[in-house]
Scaffold this motif. Structure first.
Motif, PDB file in Angstrom:
ATOM      1  N   ILE A   1      76.911  19.113  25.832  1.00  0.00           N
ATOM      2  CA  ILE A   1      75.535  19.265  26.276  1.00  0.00           C
ATOM      3  C   ILE A   1      74.631  19.290  25.052  1.00  0.00           C
ATOM      4  O   ILE A   1      75.093  19.408  23.921  1.00  0.00           O
ATOM      5  CB  ILE A   1      75.335  20.533  27.126  1.00  0.00           C
ATOM      6  N   ALA A   2      73.329  19.188  25.280  1.00  0.00           N
ATOM      7  CA  ALA A   2      72.382  19.098  24.176  1.00  0.00           C
ATOM      8  C   ALA A   2      72.493  20.280  23.214  1.00  0.00           C
ATOM      9  O   ALA A   2      72.437  20.100  21.992  1.00  0.00           O
ATOM     10  CB  ALA A   2      70.959  18.993  24.719  1.00  0.00           C
TER      11      ALA A   2
ATOM     12  N   TRP B   1      80.999  13.694  24.430  1.00  0.00           N
ATOM     13  CA  TRP B   1      80.694  14.577  25.548  1.00  0.00           C
ATOM     14  C   TRP B   1      79.766  15.700  25.115  1.00  0.00           C
ATOM     15  O   TRP B   1      78.947  15.533  24.225  1.00  0.00           O
ATOM     16  CB  TRP B   1      81.995  15.095  26.179  1.00  0.00           C
TER      17      TRP B   1
ATOM     18  N   THR C   1      70.317  17.153  29.970  1.00  0.00           N
ATOM     19  CA  THR C   1      69.999  18.319  29.159  1.00  0.00           C
ATOM     20  C   THR C   1      69.313  17.908  27.866  1.00  0.00           C
ATOM     21  O   THR C   1      69.662  16.892  27.269  1.00  0.00           O
ATOM     22  CB  THR C   1      71.258  19.129  28.830  1.00  0.00           C
ATOM     23  N   THR C   2      68.328  18.705  27.435  1.00  0.00           N
ATOM     24  CA  THR C   2      67.657  18.501  26.157  1.00  0.00           C
ATOM     25  C   THR C   2      67.520  19.828  25.435  1.00  0.00           C
ATOM     26  O   THR C   2      67.568  20.895  26.048  1.00  0.00           O
ATOM     27  CB  THR C   2      66.263  17.877  26.322  1.00  0.00           C
TER      28      THR C   2
ATOM     29  N   SER D   1      74.946  21.991  22.296  1.00  0.00           N
ATOM     30  CA  SER D   1      76.127  21.962  21.442  1.00  0.00           C
ATOM     31  C   SER D   1      75.857  21.291  20.097  1.00  0.00           C
ATOM     32  O   SER D   1      76.604  21.507  19.140  1.00  0.00           O
ATOM     33  CB  SER D   1      77.276  21.254  22.151  1.00  0.00           C
TER      34      SER D   1
ATOM     35  N   THR E   1      77.044  12.633  23.255  1.00  0.00           N
ATOM     36  CA  THR E   1      75.891  13.505  23.151  1.00  0.00           C
ATOM     37  C   THR E   1      75.204  13.208  21.821  1.00  0.00           C
ATOM     38  O   THR E   1      75.855  13.150  20.779  1.00  0.00           O
ATOM     39  CB  THR E   1      76.308  14.977  23.232  1.00  0.00           C
TER      40      THR E   1
ATOM     41  N   GLY F   1      71.912  15.455  26.046  1.00  0.00           N
ATOM     42  CA  GLY F   1      73.292  15.354  26.479  1.00  0.00           C
ATOM     43  C   GLY F   1      73.687  13.941  26.854  1.00  0.00           C
ATOM     44  O   GLY F   1      72.845  13.050  27.012  1.00  0.00           O
ATOM     45  N   PHE F   2      74.994  13.732  27.019  1.00  0.00           N
ATOM     46  CA  PHE F   2      75.489  12.374  27.234  1.00  0.00           C
ATOM     47  C   PHE F   2      75.019  11.762  28.541  1.00  0.00           C
ATOM     48  O   PHE F   2      74.982  10.530  28.664  1.00  0.00           O
ATOM     49  CB  PHE F   2      77.020  12.332  27.116  1.00  0.00           C
ATOM     50  N   ARG F   3      74.655  12.575  29.517  1.00  0.00           N
ATOM     51  CA  ARG F   3      74.127  12.061  30.777  1.00  0.00           C
ATOM     52  C   ARG F   3      72.608  11.898  30.749  1.00  0.00           C
ATOM     53  O   ARG F   3      72.040  11.362  31.698  1.00  0.00           O
ATOM     54  CB  ARG F   3      74.516  12.973  31.935  1.00  0.00           C
TER      55      ARG F   3
END
Length: 126
Positions: A103-104, A101, A57-58, A106, A33, A52-54
């Motif tokens: 989400i954004a 890992w 999410t922003t 975090s 992330t 996020g890592f995928r």
């Protein structure tokens, strides 16, 4: 273990644009992330934006929403920050940061961040 290298900073006039890049090494990019922070002279380091890592999410700080766009290209192993309508108060050293890992959102918790780049200077003249 992870090295982060920022690029793209410089001196621009207010209202113009810059695009920052961050390229990590030492760990698969799609497990990180990623986000951006900035620090102006005499001020604390503050959150700017994250993804996020995928790449789904922003999250954005209120003072950049509508002007900055964070994105990532996992095929190129690169994080970007497109900065439009720059203002003199955007002047700061911009840092790339990462954690495994997550989400954004975090990324707002500084205590959880594991890796930092050396920073790139952005200066906006009036």
């Amino acid at each position: 273990q992870v090295q982060l290298v920022e690029s793209g900073g410089g001196l621009v006039q207010a209202g113009n644009s810059l695009r920052l890049s961050c390229a990590p090494s030492g760990r698969p990019f799609n497990t990180l992330t990623m986000g951006w922070f900035r620090q102006a002279p005499g001020k604390e380091r503050e959150f700017v934006a994250a993804v996020g890592f995928r790449g789904v999410t922003t999250d954005y700080a209120d003072f950049v929403t509508g002007r900055f766009t964070v994105s990532r290209d996992n095929a190129k192993n690169t994080l970007y920050l497109q900065m439009n309508s720059l203002k003199p108060e955007d002047t700061a050293v911009y840092y790339c940061a990462a954690r495994r890992w997550g989400i954004a959102q975090s990324m707002r918790n500084l205590t959880t961040l594991e890796y930092w780049g050396q920073g790139t200077q952005v200066t906006v003249s009036s």
